[in-house]
Design an enzyme around this catalytic site. Structure first.
Site, PDB file in Angstrom:
ATOM      1  N   ASP A 102       0.918  -1.288   6.330  1.00  0.00           N
ATOM      2  CA  ASP A 102       0.765  -2.435   5.439  1.00  0.00           C
ATOM      3  C   ASP A 102       2.079  -2.974   4.910  1.00  0.00           C
ATOM      4  O   ASP A 102       2.122  -4.067   4.345  1.00  0.00           O
ATOM      5  CB  ASP A 102      -0.122  -2.046   4.248  1.00  0.00           C
ATOM      6  CG  ASP A 102      -1.568  -1.904   4.674  1.00  0.00           C
ATOM      7  OD1 ASP A 102      -1.995  -2.693   5.523  1.00  0.00           O
ATOM      8  OD2 ASP A 102      -2.252  -1.001   4.168  1.00  0.00           O
ATOM      9  N   HIS A 126      -6.432   1.277   0.263  1.00  0.00           N
ATOM     10  CA  HIS A 126      -6.801   1.292   1.695  1.00  0.00           C
ATOM     11  C   HIS A 126      -6.339  -0.046   2.271  1.00  0.00           C
ATOM     12  O   HIS A 126      -5.147  -0.331   2.269  1.00  0.00           O
ATOM     13  CB  HIS A 126      -8.315   1.529   1.784  1.00  0.00           C
ATOM     14  CG  HIS A 126      -8.852   1.837   3.143  1.00  0.00           C
ATOM     15  ND1 HIS A 126      -8.073   2.060   4.244  1.00  0.00           N
ATOM     16  CD2 HIS A 126     -10.141   1.964   3.579  1.00  0.00           C
ATOM     17  CE1 HIS A 126      -8.844   2.314   5.291  1.00  0.00           C
ATOM     18  NE2 HIS A 126     -10.102   2.259   4.910  1.00  0.00           N
ATOM     19  N   HIS A 176       1.106   7.876   3.087  1.00  0.00           N
ATOM     20  CA  HIS A 176      -0.133   7.926   3.867  1.00  0.00           C
ATOM     21  C   HIS A 176      -0.733   9.308   3.757  1.00  0.00           C
ATOM     22  O   HIS A 176       0.006  10.293   3.715  1.00  0.00           O
ATOM     23  CB  HIS A 176       0.138   7.584   5.340  1.00  0.00           C
ATOM     24  CG  HIS A 176      -1.084   7.151   6.056  1.00  0.00           C
ATOM     25  ND1 HIS A 176      -1.948   8.045   6.642  1.00  0.00           N
ATOM     26  CD2 HIS A 176      -1.616   5.924   6.247  1.00  0.00           C
ATOM     27  CE1 HIS A 176      -2.952   7.389   7.170  1.00  0.00           C
ATOM     28  NE2 HIS A 176      -2.786   6.090   6.944  1.00  0.00           N
TER      29      HIS A 176
HETATM   30  N1  CMC Z   1       4.609   5.312  -4.335  1.00  0.00           N
HETATM   31  C1  CMC Z   1       5.083   6.274  -5.172  1.00  0.00           C
HETATM   32  N2  CMC Z   1       4.654   7.543  -5.168  1.00  0.00           N
HETATM   33  C2  CMC Z   1       3.705   7.854  -4.290  1.00  0.00           C
HETATM   34  C3  CMC Z   1       3.171   6.933  -3.390  1.00  0.00           C
HETATM   35  C4  CMC Z   1       3.659   5.613  -3.417  1.00  0.00           C
HETATM   36  N3  CMC Z   1       3.204   4.676  -2.598  1.00  0.00           N
HETATM   37  N4  CMC Z   1       2.232   7.529  -2.620  1.00  0.00           N
HETATM   38  C5  CMC Z   1       2.182   8.796  -3.042  1.00  0.00           C
HETATM   39  N5  CMC Z   1       3.067   8.991  -4.043  1.00  0.00           N
HETATM   40  C6  CMC Z   1       3.363  10.245  -4.725  1.00  0.00           C
HETATM   41  C7  CMC Z   1       2.272  10.613  -5.724  1.00  0.00           C
HETATM   42  O1  CMC Z   1       2.538  10.099  -6.993  1.00  0.00           O
HETATM   43  C8  CMC Z   1       2.319  12.112  -5.672  1.00  0.00           C
HETATM   44  O2  CMC Z   1       3.416  12.543  -6.426  1.00  0.00           O
HETATM   45  P1  CMC Z   1       3.337  13.895  -7.311  1.00  0.00           P
HETATM   46  O3  CMC Z   1       3.190  14.988  -6.291  1.00  0.00           O
HETATM   47  O4  CMC Z   1       4.610  13.946  -8.062  1.00  0.00           O
HETATM   48  O5  CMC Z   1       2.135  13.749  -8.182  1.00  0.00           O
HETATM   49  C9  CMC Z   1       2.620  12.424  -4.207  1.00  0.00           C
HETATM   50  O6  CMC Z   1       3.353  11.268  -3.726  1.00  0.00           O
HETATM   51  C10 CMC Z   1       1.382  12.626  -3.342  1.00  0.00           C
HETATM   52  O7  CMC Z   1       0.562  11.482  -3.514  1.00  0.00           O
HETATM   53  P2  CMC Z   1      -1.019  11.470  -3.344  1.00  0.00           P
HETATM   54  O8  CMC Z   1      -1.588  10.347  -4.161  1.00  0.00           O
HETATM   55  O9  CMC Z   1      -1.548  12.850  -3.626  1.00  0.00           O
HETATM   56  O10 CMC Z   1      -1.177  11.192  -1.809  1.00  0.00           O
HETATM   57  P3  CMC Z   1      -2.508  10.738  -1.086  1.00  0.00           P
HETATM   58  O11 CMC Z   1      -2.454  11.309   0.268  1.00  0.00           O
HETATM   59  O12 CMC Z   1      -3.699  11.035  -1.936  1.00  0.00           O
HETATM   60  O13 CMC Z   1      -2.365   9.147  -1.065  1.00  0.00           O
HETATM   61  C11 CMC Z   1      -2.049   6.947  -0.362  1.00  0.00           C
HETATM   62  C12 CMC Z   1      -2.137   8.410   0.065  1.00  0.00           C
HETATM   63  C13 CMC Z   1      -1.909   6.056   0.863  1.00  0.00           C
HETATM   64  C14 CMC Z   1      -3.333   6.525  -1.108  1.00  0.00           C
HETATM   65  C15 CMC Z   1      -0.824   6.786  -1.291  1.00  0.00           C
HETATM   66  O14 CMC Z   1       0.354   7.153  -0.607  1.00  0.00           O
HETATM   67  C16 CMC Z   1      -0.701   5.385  -1.864  1.00  0.00           C
HETATM   68  O15 CMC Z   1      -1.331   5.075  -2.879  1.00  0.00           O
HETATM   69  N6  CMC Z   1       0.122   4.495  -1.208  1.00  0.00           N
HETATM   70  C17 CMC Z   1       0.244   3.142  -1.665  1.00  0.00           C
HETATM   71  C18 CMC Z   1      -0.933   2.335  -1.158  1.00  0.00           C
HETATM   72  C19 CMC Z   1      -0.819   2.054   0.324  1.00  0.00           C
HETATM   73  O16 CMC Z   1       0.218   1.633   0.817  1.00  0.00           O
HETATM   74  N7  CMC Z   1      -1.952   2.233   1.018  1.00  0.00           N
HETATM   75  C20 CMC Z   1      -2.051   1.910   2.434  1.00  0.00           C
HETATM   76  C21 CMC Z   1      -2.327   3.133   3.283  1.00  0.00           C
HETATM   77  S1  CMC Z   1      -2.100   2.739   5.021  1.00  0.00           S
HETATM   78  C22 CMC Z   1      -3.405   1.725   5.373  1.00  0.00           C
HETATM   79  C23 CMC Z   1      -4.630   2.488   5.627  1.00  0.00           C
HETATM   80  O17 CMC Z   1      -4.687   3.226   6.639  1.00  0.00           O
HETATM   81  O18 CMC Z   1      -5.571   2.334   4.814  1.00  0.00           O
END
Ligand code: CMC
Length: 421
Positions: A357, A262, A301
């Protein structure tokens, strides 16, 4: 085509038809089919947990609006304090309202001396500023008798002013403590953002806030002020729904923000860019992410699946800041990483784009903030968003949050004496 959805319980043949409004239908209709039937939706992937009139977000088209106003217009024309008023009150203030609001916030910036001398001084010398911030926000509530008087709108407004006004003071205090510098008192002749920068950086008499950096700080505050039902705001609403005081609720929201998935992501971005070390190592790093060896921090995201409009504004603001401070040595690595990732099928297929971010950390670093302060910088403006949601849920009389579960544990079994196990 009717704006309804019809659900049939195939076990009984019973059917219920529910209206769809704004793309949402009420899942409580399921109870008409079977009172013991619940929807399973871990992480709220497809659940609207509340109604809200504060922030509109369209993740597919990259749209973000506070109270109807596009984020791009607010970032260009408004100030953080005006945006905080908008979030809390629903409309932009007229001149008199803005003057009064600015006066009221500005005159609540000081904190009780015991907070600094006894509370903050009690932290370990290398305490993380965000851990200090979370604890200090919770502790602040113990200084005010009215904190728990949440039914009274006048008292609520008082706590809102205090929390918005004191968030930068607490943040700067935590930082100054962590580096062993004396605390700078708030200067109420300065703007919200300039006062914060002054409390952070002033040493001796010769510090003057650069108006370009003051504006950049204000834009960052505007962009981070609210983001509808994110993890931290949901925490605020869940805790607030138990009628805990706003200080405890905001401390809970700040704790949620602290996590690297987050608000902690901007800190993680800088660590990642530093670890990559050079442009030449970017392709190898991207390959390791694709193999599942880590995540590309600042990418992806839960809601934005096309682009994050805040990232676009922030990228421009980054260049404005670099004009004053000089370019961050990590910028070239960030640009290369963005270029490689955006042309790679792995990221394209998963709709992973830079989020807010990705560039905010570079700006914070150029403004000389240590990485440990990045999430605190997110928490300061998010305070107004949290409080707007807290106030909204109380005004609307929302029930206490109490989700149900899908039990997957053991069936009933008899206790076995220790000697027989
Ligand atoms: N790098 C590599 N792969 C990723 C990433 C990433 N940053 N984010 C998602 N994926 C992949 C993930 O491995 C999955 O792949 P597969 O389908 O093969 O298993 C797919 O994309 C879907 O990911 P998810 O984890 O199910 O997506 P989510 O909606 O649960 O997660 C997130 C969203 C923001 C937590 C995630 O994208 C992440 O961890 N990003 C990095 C951390 C980050 O930058 N966070 C800041 C968010 S913006 C600030 C805020 O509003 O808080």
């Amino acid at each position: 085509m009717p704006d309804t959805i019809t659900i049939t319980d195939d076990r009984t043949g019973k059917t219920v038809t529910v209206p769809i409004e704004g793309g949402v239908f009420s899942s409580s209709a399921l109870r008409e089919l079977d009172p013991s039937l619940f929807m399973y939706d871990p992480a709220y992937m497809s659940t609207a947990a509340t109604q809200s009139a504060i922030t509109y977000l369209d993740g597919t088209n990259g749209v973000l609006r506070y109270r109807g106003y596009p984020i791009e217009q607010l970032a260009e024309k408004s100030t953080y304090l005006e945006v905080a008023y908008l979030l809390m009150n629903g409309d932009l203030p007229d001149t008199t309202q803005l003057d009064q609001w600015t006066h009221d916030v500005t005159h609540h910036t000081f904190i009780h001396e015991n907070m600094r001398k006894r509370f903050v001084d009690g932290f370990h010398y290398n305490a993380h500023p965000m851990g200090m911030f979370v604890s200090a926000v919770a502790a602040l509530g113990t200084f005010y008798d009215g904190a728990k008087n949440i039914e009274d709108p006048v008292s609520r407004n008082h706590q809102v002013l205090r929390l918005i006004a004191k968030a930068p003071t607490i943040a700067a205090m935590c930082y100054r403590f962590s580096v062993g510098l004396p605390f700078n008192m708030p200067d109420n002749d300065l703007s919200y953002s300039a006062n914060f920068l002054n409390m952070m950086w002033k040493i001796g008499e010769n510090y003057e806030v650069d108006p370009r950096l003051e504006r950049a700080m204000d834009i960052l505050f505007i962009l981070h002020a609210d983001h509808e039902q994110n993890c931290g705001t949901t925490a605020m609403r869940v805790i607030g729904s138990s009628h805990a005081d706003p200080y405890s609720s905001a401390a809970g929201a700040a704790s949620a923000l602290y996590g690297p998935r987050h608000g902690g992501a901007n800190e993680a971005v800088i660590r990642m860019l530093t670890e990559i070390g050079s442009i030449d190592d970017v392709p190898a790093f991207v390959e390791s992410v694709k193999k599942g060896e880590g995540r590309l921090m600042g990418f992806g995201h839960r809601v934005y699946k096309n682009f994050d409009p805040r990232a676009t504004i922030i990228k421009k603001a980054a260049y404005d800041v670099f004009d004053v401070t000089g370019k961050s040595p990590l910028l070239d690595i960030a640009l290369k990483l963005e270029e490689v990732a955006l042309s790679d099928p792995y990221f394209i297929e998963r709709k992973l784009y830079p989020n807010v971010d990705f560039y905010s950390g570079l700006i914070y670093q150029a403004l000389r903030f240590p990485t440990e302060m990045f999430t605190v910088l997110f928490a300061i403006p998010r305070m107004s968003g949290w409080l707007a949601h807290w106030d909204e849920l109380l005004v609307e009389g929302q029930k206490i949050s109490r989700p149900r579960q899908w039990y997957t544990g053991a069936d009933e079994r008899d206790y076995v004496d220790l000697t027989d196990r």
